[in-house]
Motif scaffolding. Structure first.
Motif, PDB file in Angstrom:
ATOM      1  N   PRO A   1      -4.124   8.165 -17.033  1.00 16.38           N
ATOM      2  CA  PRO A   1      -5.635   8.316 -17.315  1.00 16.38           C
ATOM      3  C   PRO A   1      -5.514   9.389 -16.279  1.00 16.38           C
ATOM      4  N   VAL A   2      -6.101  10.928 -16.795  1.00 21.29           N
ATOM      5  CA  VAL A   2      -6.388  11.268 -15.926  1.00 21.29           C
ATOM      6  C   VAL A   2      -7.230  11.676 -14.993  1.00 21.29           C
ATOM      7  N   GLY A   3      -7.086  12.224 -13.798  1.00 20.67           N
ATOM      8  CA  GLY A   3      -7.532  12.048 -12.141  1.00 20.67           C
ATOM      9  C   GLY A   3      -6.511  11.559 -11.352  1.00 20.67           C
ATOM     10  N   ALA A   4      -6.359  12.011  -9.976  1.00 16.57           N
ATOM     11  CA  ALA A   4      -5.530  12.040  -8.960  1.00 16.57           C
ATOM     12  C   ALA A   4      -5.662  10.149  -8.565  1.00 16.57           C
ATOM     13  N   LYS A   5      -4.835   9.522  -8.213  1.00 17.73           N
ATOM     14  CA  LYS A   5      -4.534   7.930  -8.519  1.00 17.73           C
ATOM     15  C   LYS A   5      -3.817   7.568  -7.791  1.00 17.73           C
ATOM     16  N   ILE A   6      -3.255   6.108  -6.920  1.00 17.90           N
ATOM     17  CA  ILE A   6      -1.379   5.748  -6.774  1.00 17.90           C
ATOM     18  C   ILE A   6      -1.558   4.934  -7.324  1.00 17.90           C
ATOM     19  N   GLU A   7       0.225   4.692  -7.647  1.00 18.21           N
ATOM     20  CA  GLU A   7       0.383   4.110  -8.904  1.00 18.21           C
ATOM     21  C   GLU A   7       1.410   3.498  -8.427  1.00 18.21           C
ATOM     22  N   VAL A   8       1.265   1.761  -8.835  1.00 16.16           N
ATOM     23  CA  VAL A   8       2.851   1.051  -8.218  1.00 16.16           C
ATOM     24  C   VAL A   8       3.740   0.614  -9.971  1.00 16.16           C
TER      25      VAL A   8
ATOM     26  N   SER B   1      11.098   7.299 -13.494  1.00 17.24           N
ATOM     27  CA  SER B   1      10.327   6.618 -14.501  1.00 17.24           C
ATOM     28  C   SER B   1       9.673   5.320 -13.727  1.00 17.24           C
ATOM     29  N   ALA B   2       9.595   4.264 -14.061  1.00 21.19           N
ATOM     30  CA  ALA B   2       9.651   3.393 -13.563  1.00 21.19           C
ATOM     31  C   ALA B   2      10.156   2.257 -12.994  1.00 21.19           C
ATOM     32  N   ALA B   3      10.856   2.642 -14.098  1.00 20.26           N
ATOM     33  CA  ALA B   3      12.046   1.842 -13.674  1.00 20.26           C
ATOM     34  C   ALA B   3      13.794   2.255 -12.833  1.00 20.26           C
ATOM     35  N   ALA B   4      13.610   3.983 -13.214  1.00 20.03           N
ATOM     36  CA  ALA B   4      14.324   3.984 -12.222  1.00 20.03           C
ATOM     37  C   ALA B   4      14.027   4.333 -10.490  1.00 20.03           C
ATOM     38  N   ALA B   5      12.855   4.059 -10.840  1.00 16.88           N
ATOM     39  CA  ALA B   5      12.028   3.723  -9.242  1.00 16.88           C
ATOM     40  C   ALA B   5      12.964   2.398  -8.826  1.00 16.88           C
ATOM     41  N   GLY B   6      12.371   1.225  -9.264  1.00 15.46           N
ATOM     42  CA  GLY B   6      12.190   0.518  -9.460  1.00 15.46           C
ATOM     43  C   GLY B   6      10.967  -0.654  -8.882  1.00 15.46           C
ATOM     44  N   ALA B   7      11.424  -1.811  -9.200  1.00 17.11           N
ATOM     45  CA  ALA B   7       9.717  -2.343  -8.682  1.00 17.11           C
ATOM     46  C   ALA B   7       9.260  -2.535  -7.252  1.00 17.11           C
ATOM     47  N   GLY B   8       8.207  -2.207  -6.848  1.00 14.35           N
ATOM     48  CA  GLY B   8       8.039  -2.118  -6.116  1.00 14.35           C
ATOM     49  C   GLY B   8       7.419  -0.680  -5.216  1.00 14.35           C
ATOM     50  N   ALA B   9       7.627   0.605  -6.031  1.00 14.22           N
ATOM     51  CA  ALA B   9       7.806   1.627  -5.511  1.00 14.22           C
ATOM     52  C   ALA B   9       6.734   2.001  -6.259  1.00 14.22           C
ATOM     53  N   VAL B  10       6.172   3.343  -5.213  1.00 18.45           N
ATOM     54  CA  VAL B  10       4.245   3.630  -4.814  1.00 18.45           C
ATOM     55  C   VAL B  10       4.561   5.019  -4.979  1.00 18.45           C
ATOM     56  N   ARG B  11       3.812   5.596  -6.356  1.00 22.96           N
ATOM     57  CA  ARG B  11       3.225   7.046  -6.046  1.00 22.96           C
ATOM     58  C   ARG B  11       2.252   7.752  -6.073  1.00 22.96           C
ATOM     59  N   TYR B  12       2.040   8.922  -5.928  1.00 24.14           N
ATOM     60  CA  TYR B  12       0.354   9.516  -5.987  1.00 24.14           C
ATOM     61  C   TYR B  12       0.526  10.476  -7.217  1.00 24.14           C
ATOM     62  N   ASP B  13       0.185  10.153  -8.062  1.00 21.86           N
ATOM     63  CA  ASP B  13       0.404  10.882  -9.207  1.00 21.86           C
ATOM     64  C   ASP B  13      -1.236  11.729  -9.889  1.00 21.86           C
ATOM     65  N   VAL B  14      -0.536  12.938 -10.363  1.00 23.59           N
ATOM     66  CA  VAL B  14      -1.588  13.595 -10.501  1.00 23.59           C
ATOM     67  C   VAL B  14      -1.860  13.866 -11.667  1.00 23.59           C
ATOM     68  N   ILE B  15      -0.904  13.867 -12.911  1.00 17.77           N
ATOM     69  CA  ILE B  15       0.017  14.412 -14.095  1.00 17.77           C
ATOM     70  C   ILE B  15      -0.759  13.442 -15.386  1.00 17.77           C
ATOM     71  N   ASN B  16       0.176  12.217 -15.430  1.00 17.13           N
ATOM     72  CA  ASN B  16      -0.461  12.019 -16.591  1.00 17.13           C
ATOM     73  C   ASN B  16      -1.685  10.844 -16.443  1.00 17.13           C
TER      74      ASN B  16
END
Length: 295
Positions: free
Chosen positions: A110-117, A93-108
């Motif tokens: 909106p659909v489509g590969a993206k970088i999330e913060v 979760s965003a809370a578990a990862a902490g503020a400022g964490a970055v991930r590459y997401d293709v699952i959640n």
């Protein structure tokens, strides 16, 4: 100085300055790994030699990948071309990862590969604004516009094209992405004796589908009819005007500006252009221009 050889791996330890070298006898930090073992024995390695190294700065503890003097905690701005950073998906979760964490997401969604913060509460898509199209061009070469036939305006002199979307020779603009674009065309003809009640039509033409996307026209009358003081001769008129249209275009749509007129009964009328393109004070400069702006 103590040299330790373990399984063919060469390590260098110097207790006096507390630094360790792996693959090099000339470490530049508290820990220095020379991946290709190509560093110089003495002095400072070159940027290309250091491009395959990993180093921890002895003062700051910053980690450099291919960088001898890392400026931030993880610095990989090396002379090499392989400076990409690999990220993978995470179910944290965003809370578990902490503020400022970055991930590459293709699952959640909106659909489509993206970088999330993560902001500490939610994962948000990182948005990078594209370079918007801005084209500014002017006519400095003469062009004849045939009576009764729409003529593409070409051979523009480009002042600015921020997205390389404009073919100056053909006068064709290609929309780099789906969006809204505003076209502003100003035009002026050389003086001729025009037909009373004639008109000039500006057209914005899709060259792929051969359709007029928008058109604007202006009507003209004779500037002066024959009177005794001008020997009963009708005087010439410089027909000119401007047209502004806003179009919704799909990516790859090609648009060219065209002019149509019936100012005279037959033949062609030339556009008024400067005889000295490097002289902004020339009285014929600046009459024919095209500006395109992406919103």
């Amino acid at each position: 100085m103590i040299i330790v050889i373990v399984g063919g791996m060469h390590c260098f330890f110097s207790p006096a300055i507390a630094q360790t070298g792996i693959g090099t006898s000339n470490p530049q930090g508290i820990l220095h790994v020379d991946g290709a073992r190509d560093n110089v024995a003495t002095g400072i390695p070159t940027a290309s030699q250091a491009a395959n190294d990993v180093i921890i700065n002895r003062t700051t503890g910053f980690l450099g990948l291919g960088v001898l003097q890392p400026k931030v905690k993880l610095d990989m701005r090396s002379a090499g071309l392989e400076n990409a950073l690999g990220l993978n998906t995470t179910t944290m979760s965003a809370a578990a990862a902490g503020a400022g964490a970055v991930r590459y997401d293709v699952i959640n969604a909106p659909v489509g590969a993206k970088i999330e913060v993560s902001d500490g509460s939610v994962w948000s898509k990182a948005y990078i604004a594209p370079q918007k199209s801005v084209v500014v061009a002017r006519k400095i070469t003469s062009q004849s516009i045939t009576q009764g036939s729409a003529t593409n305006i070409g051979n523009w002199n480009v002042v600015r094209d921020m997205s390389n979307s404009f073919d100056a020779t053909l006068g064709v603009f290609t929309a780099p992405r789906d969006g809204t674009y505003t076209f502003l065309l100003t035009y002026n003809f050389n003086g001729v004796v025009i037909n009373d009640g004639s008109r000039v039509e500006s057209q914005f033409y899709n060259t792929t589908t051969s359709t007029v996307l928008a058109s604007v026209y202006k009507t003209f009358g004779q500037s002066m009819t024959g009177t005794p003081d001008d020997a009963n001769a009708t005087r010439s008129t410089q027909a000119g005007g401007s047209s502004t249209v806003t179009l919704t275009l799909s990516s790859g749509t090609k648009v060219v500006t065209r002019l149509w007129h019936n100012l005279i009964s037959s033949g062609a009328v030339t556009l008024r252009v400067t005889s000295s393109s490097t002289d902004p004070t020339n009285p014929d400069d600046g009459f024919n221009n095209l500006t395109i702006i992406e919103h």
